[in-house]
Design a protein around this motif. Sequence first.
Motif, PDB file in Angstrom:
ATOM      1  N   ASP A 376     -13.205   3.627   3.813  1.00  0.00           N
ATOM      2  CA  ASP A 376     -12.418   3.697   5.049  1.00  0.00           C
ATOM      3  C   ASP A 376     -12.457   2.382   5.818  1.00  0.00           C
ATOM      4  O   ASP A 376     -11.443   1.973   6.409  1.00  0.00           O
ATOM      5  CB  ASP A 376     -12.929   4.840   5.930  1.00  0.00           C
ATOM      6  CG  ASP A 376     -12.646   6.210   5.331  1.00  0.00           C
ATOM      7  OD1 ASP A 376     -11.739   6.298   4.479  1.00  0.00           O
ATOM      8  OD2 ASP A 376     -13.332   7.180   5.714  1.00  0.00           O
ATOM      9  N   THR A 414     -12.086   7.740  -2.688  1.00  0.00           N
ATOM     10  CA  THR A 414     -11.410   6.621  -2.028  1.00  0.00           C
ATOM     11  C   THR A 414     -11.030   5.537  -3.050  1.00  0.00           C
ATOM     12  O   THR A 414     -10.952   4.360  -2.726  1.00  0.00           O
ATOM     13  CB  THR A 414     -12.289   6.014  -0.922  1.00  0.00           C
ATOM     14  OG1 THR A 414     -13.577   5.656  -1.470  1.00  0.00           O
ATOM     15  CG2 THR A 414     -12.472   6.991   0.227  1.00  0.00           C
ATOM     16  N   ILE A 417      -6.122   5.215  -4.401  1.00  0.00           N
ATOM     17  CA  ILE A 417      -5.511   6.092  -3.382  1.00  0.00           C
ATOM     18  C   ILE A 417      -4.192   5.482  -2.885  1.00  0.00           C
ATOM     19  O   ILE A 417      -4.047   5.091  -1.742  1.00  0.00           O
ATOM     20  CB  ILE A 417      -6.490   6.350  -2.214  1.00  0.00           C
ATOM     21  CG1 ILE A 417      -7.086   5.031  -1.694  1.00  0.00           C
ATOM     22  CG2 ILE A 417      -7.593   7.294  -2.644  1.00  0.00           C
ATOM     23  CD1 ILE A 417      -7.907   5.205  -0.432  1.00  0.00           C
ATOM     24  N   LYS A 419      -1.102   6.712  -2.332  1.00  0.00           N
ATOM     25  CA  LYS A 419      -0.318   7.379  -1.283  1.00  0.00           C
ATOM     26  C   LYS A 419      -0.952   7.140   0.082  1.00  0.00           C
ATOM     27  O   LYS A 419      -0.239   6.887   1.067  1.00  0.00           O
ATOM     28  CB  LYS A 419      -0.220   8.879  -1.573  1.00  0.00           C
ATOM     29  CG  LYS A 419       0.646   9.652  -0.578  1.00  0.00           C
ATOM     30  CD  LYS A 419       2.095   9.186  -0.602  1.00  0.00           C
ATOM     31  CE  LYS A 419       2.957  10.063   0.303  1.00  0.00           C
ATOM     32  NZ  LYS A 419       4.351   9.568   0.387  1.00  0.00           N
ATOM     33  N   THR A 420      -2.272   7.189   0.149  1.00  0.00           N
ATOM     34  CA  THR A 420      -2.956   6.915   1.416  1.00  0.00           C
ATOM     35  C   THR A 420      -2.617   5.518   1.907  1.00  0.00           C
ATOM     36  O   THR A 420      -2.288   5.314   3.085  1.00  0.00           O
ATOM     37  CB  THR A 420      -4.482   7.059   1.246  1.00  0.00           C
ATOM     38  OG1 THR A 420      -4.787   8.433   0.971  1.00  0.00           O
ATOM     39  CG2 THR A 420      -5.206   6.628   2.515  1.00  0.00           C
ATOM     40  N   ASP A 423       1.086   5.351   3.053  1.00  0.00           N
ATOM     41  CA  ASP A 423       1.303   6.036   4.329  1.00  0.00           C
ATOM     42  C   ASP A 423       0.713   5.259   5.505  1.00  0.00           C
ATOM     43  O   ASP A 423       1.167   5.398   6.645  1.00  0.00           O
ATOM     44  CB  ASP A 423       0.700   7.443   4.290  1.00  0.00           C
ATOM     45  CG  ASP A 423       1.490   8.390   3.391  1.00  0.00           C
ATOM     46  OD1 ASP A 423       2.618   8.020   2.998  1.00  0.00           O
ATOM     47  OD2 ASP A 423       0.976   9.473   3.082  1.00  0.00           O
ATOM     48  N   LYS A 424      -0.281   4.421   5.234  1.00  0.00           N
ATOM     49  CA  LYS A 424      -0.870   3.601   6.297  1.00  0.00           C
ATOM     50  C   LYS A 424      -0.109   2.291   6.497  1.00  0.00           C
ATOM     51  O   LYS A 424      -0.512   1.459   7.329  1.00  0.00           O
ATOM     52  CB  LYS A 424      -2.347   3.317   5.991  1.00  0.00           C
ATOM     53  CG  LYS A 424      -3.252   4.532   6.199  1.00  0.00           C
ATOM     54  CD  LYS A 424      -4.701   4.200   5.908  1.00  0.00           C
ATOM     55  CE  LYS A 424      -5.609   5.386   6.213  1.00  0.00           C
ATOM     56  NZ  LYS A 424      -5.711   5.667   7.672  1.00  0.00           N
ATOM     57  N   LYS A 465      -2.806  14.743  -4.084  1.00  0.00           N
ATOM     58  CA  LYS A 465      -2.309  14.303  -2.782  1.00  0.00           C
ATOM     59  C   LYS A 465      -2.011  12.808  -2.778  1.00  0.00           C
ATOM     60  O   LYS A 465      -1.338  12.300  -1.866  1.00  0.00           O
ATOM     61  CB  LYS A 465      -3.319  14.649  -1.682  1.00  0.00           C
ATOM     62  CG  LYS A 465      -4.618  13.865  -1.742  1.00  0.00           C
ATOM     63  CD  LYS A 465      -5.585  14.286  -0.642  1.00  0.00           C
ATOM     64  CE  LYS A 465      -6.884  13.513  -0.676  1.00  0.00           C
ATOM     65  NZ  LYS A 465      -6.726  12.074  -0.412  1.00  0.00           N
ATOM     66  N   GLU A 466      -2.494  12.090  -3.796  1.00  0.00           N
ATOM     67  CA  GLU A 466      -2.249  10.658  -3.883  1.00  0.00           C
ATOM     68  C   GLU A 466      -1.031  10.311  -4.756  1.00  0.00           C
ATOM     69  O   GLU A 466      -0.788   9.147  -5.059  1.00  0.00           O
ATOM     70  CB  GLU A 466      -3.489   9.941  -4.415  1.00  0.00           C
ATOM     71  CG  GLU A 466      -4.694  10.016  -3.498  1.00  0.00           C
ATOM     72  CD  GLU A 466      -4.465   9.307  -2.161  1.00  0.00           C
ATOM     73  OE1 GLU A 466      -3.555   8.468  -2.078  1.00  0.00           O
ATOM     74  OE2 GLU A 466      -5.209   9.598  -1.199  1.00  0.00           O
TER      75      GLU A 466
END
Length: 535
Positions: A376, A414, A417, A419-420, A423-424, A465-466
Amino acid sequence: MEIEKLYYNGIIHTMDKNNSVCNSIGVSKGKIVYAGDYEKCKCDKIGEKIDLGGKLVFPGFIDTHLHTLEYAEQKQAVNLFGVKSVEEIINRCKKHYEKNGLSKGWLVGNGWNQNDFTDGNDFIYRESLDKISKDFPIVILRACVHVAVGNSKAMEIIREHEAGKKMAGYIDFEKGILREGAVTLYKKIVPKPDMEYIQKLILSAHEDFLKAGITQVHSADLFSVVSEDQWKELLAAYKDLEEKGKLKVKTYEQCMFFNYETFEQFVDAGYRTGQGTEKFTLGPLKIIADGSLGARTAYLIDPYSDDNSTRGILNLSEEEIRKFFKKAKETKMQIAIHTIGDGAAEIAVRLLNEFNKDDLSNPMRDGLVHAQILNDEIIDEMVRGNITAYIQPVFIDDDLHITKARLGEKREKTSYIWKTLTDKGILLSGGSDAPVVSFNILENIYFAVARKTKDGKPEGGWYPKEKLSIDEAVRLFTVNAAYHAFQEDIKGTLEVGKCADMAVLDRNVYNISEDEIKDVNVDITIVDGDIVFKR
């Protein structure tokens, strides 16, 4: 308006900001002069009309990370991809030698992966290669090209060579294992390639790229075939091909250096990111901070979960990376830094934001190559500094089998990832790292969309989800890739004024299951309005 060639009756996804779809593209002098409805095309003169047969068309694909020369040369080596045992490696090497002999006095193989072994062996060592021969040198490179193994003759030669003495810390002479910078030491021993040989490799690779719908590559060529001190010869080879009209695939050269003094000579000679033409452009400084996950040389913050004795290998110290970055910033060179482990990524993003502190919009579009294992805090720093990433969806085909064992569940969550990151707001472009893996773009899109191995596992996808949408995945290899080269105004989408580079597919990926995407073929590749490949 005059149109030299009108491509019509297609399902043309322009990939512009509105995701516009049209059925015809008009081309003059290599540029798009019309994109719209065939029936509404009004012009003074139309030359040749080409029926696309109702097929799906994308902008020409751009692979933002591969090694052109290495790919072409490794086609001549022993193919060890997919081997399931040490005995199979030995047999393939013997058969290759009997049929082809040696290349420059060496037998070289590539592509093996110990994670595929089903014979109980956890690796391959010097003694096994000695069963092939002790009379001539043999070296076989793991698929990731961050580890290799040599036979006794190879290790004897390397031990005595000056370059081998300098890299002794990366070599286990007893077991015959070479890691990271020592992997390609044999290249420093064999005769250096001349221009004719370099150009032969470029053209050979380009023929294969065109078959995959690839119209541009971001290629790191100063790697092993051509050493970094041969950068003048490399640039001369590309320039000569372009001047003769033989350069078929556009190239954004990732200027890869391991030695700071050599990089300093390069920039002090006046070379900079962005110099060149639409056909051949100088790209970023490329440096390799760490290794690979499969070889346990990716540099981690904490030890490997399946081997707590190691955190991997940091090829350059933080101060060495800082020195490269400082020179790059002083000379306005874009930066692309190989980081697979979170330890390497943490250092890279921290230093990039430090050097970019006066303008965190990241005007040089600096980025992490691979950006596989993150956390993160690293992601927050990437967002803060608008740091980009060059990703390789195809890597999950091998890596999803080993990530939990290597990293543990927390770090696995992590990793990869996409898609994460999307999206950021982090810009991602797509590459293959060929010849490490295949540069098949449709397979890469499949891995990004389905997040499954090539044989369709796991059901539902790995961390679904990714998953990326089809459009998000295609953008990795089109407009986002063009952005990484500061070329989004001339490439990456099919809009008026841009290069008429296109890939025509045999099936519509929007109308089939995600599992079928990997099996779609490129029927036609078009560069600057001309058909350069037809299946």
